[in-house]
Design an enzyme around this catalytic site. Structure first.
Site, PDB file in Angstrom:
ATOM      1  CB  ALA A  12     -16.858  20.658  -8.864  1.00 37.59           C
ATOM      2  CB  SER A  13     -22.472  19.775  -7.351  1.00 40.41           C
ATOM      3  OG  SER A  13     -23.171  20.919  -7.773  1.00 40.41           O
ATOM      4  CE1 TYR A 154     -22.669  33.800 -16.800  1.00 37.91           C
ATOM      5  CE2 TYR A 154     -22.237  34.378 -19.093  1.00 37.91           C
ATOM      6  CZ  TYR A 154     -22.168  33.458 -18.061  1.00 37.91           C
ATOM      7  OH  TYR A 154     -21.607  32.220 -18.273  1.00 37.91           O
ATOM      8  CE  LYS A 158     -19.017  33.555 -16.308  1.00 41.27           C
ATOM      9  NZ  LYS A 158     -18.287  32.588 -15.457  1.00 41.27           N
TER      10      LYS A 158
END
Ligand code: NAD
Length: 246
Positions: A12-13, A154, A158
């Site tokens: 969450a940065s 990826y 996902k």
């Protein structure tokens, strides 16, 4: 809408995770801003939340590290007493066409984007089952639904996240816990900033709404799924992609 709720947002940065943390806090949740390497940026998110009157704290843990994640959840429960909302947002890309993709590139993406989600789901499930309540939102991708050249690793991760979402929704539903996924399309973040202008234009031409998405488009969907308003929605993948995945 989320008063007295305790939320963990992984990665969450910055980017989408940052927007999710700020949005959940703006609706009243206390947010644990998880980060792996970017301590200063994570602290900036917490300071921004606090400056607006919200509650938040940072927590360092590599989402792909099973033991580190276990410790994070135990520490958060010790400090806050419960976990109401988990947002599995942390993710990376290591794009390459399959003939060039290395084993390391494949493994790195699976470790963070798929196993990292499992690590958090496992810890959150134990806590939420005891509480008989909880909201889990996994950030997948439109690429997990429709595929994309150069992203075999990826898209596998996902798509796997969508499968995990459905299975866990069936496991936890009887205890009032919902598990959903949000599948963003192309969103304006650092992750997509690396795409060249030509590729961005090509992508935009294929999006029915003719623009890339903004982080707020994703964050508001997550906040809705985390709220009481979404109490009867589980096992779903909401594509927030301007229609790209139709
Ligand atoms: P980003 O690279 O800006 O942010 C990802 C965050 O995850 C970073 O803060 C990073 O430090 C963190 N992270 C990476 N590995 C981690 C780990 N092992 N442990 C903890 N944190 C870790 O990317 P973003 O665009 O904000 O993407 C957020 C999520 O949305 C990802 O899961 C991504 O796959 C997904 N997504 C993004 C887009 C897009 O267009 N930007 C589209 C579809 C899906």
């Amino acid at each position: 809408m989320l008063d007295n709720k305790i939320a963990i947002v992984t990665g969450a940065s910055r980017g989408i995770g940052r927007a999710i943390a700020l949005t959940l806090a703006s609706y009243g949740a206390s947010v644990i801003v998880n980060y792996n390497g970017s301590k200063e940026k994570a602290e900036e998110v917490v300071n921004e939340i606090k400056s607006k009157g919200g509650t938040a704290s940072v927590y360092q843990a590599d989402a792909s590290d099973f033991e580190a994640v276990k410790t994070m959840f135990a520490d958060v429960v010790k400090e806050y007493g419960k976990i109401d909302i988990l947002v599995n947002n942390a993710g990376i890309t290591r794009d390459n066409l399959i003939l060039k993709m290395t084993e390391e590139e494949f493994d790195a993406v699976i470790d963070t984007n798929l196993k990292g989600v499992f690590n958090c789901l496992k810890q959150a499930s134990r806590i939420m089952l005891k509480q008989k309540s909880g909201r889990i939102i996994n950030i997948s991708s439109v690429v997990g639904v429709i595929g994309n050249p150069g992203q075999v690793n990826y898209s596998a991760a996902k798509a796997g996240v969508i499968g995990m979402t459905k299975s866990l929704a069936k496991e936890l539903g009887s205890r009032g816990i919902t598990v959903n996924a949000v599948a963003p399309g192309y969103i304006n973040t650092d992750m997509t900033a690396v795409l060249g202008d030509e590729l961005k234009q090509k992508v935009t031409d294929n999006i029915p709404l003719r623009r890339l998405g903004e982080v707020a488009d994703i964050a508001e969907t997550v906040a809705f799924l985390a709220s009481e308003k979404a109490a009867y929605i589980t096992g779903q993948t909401i594509q927030v992609d301007g229609g790209l995945g139709i």
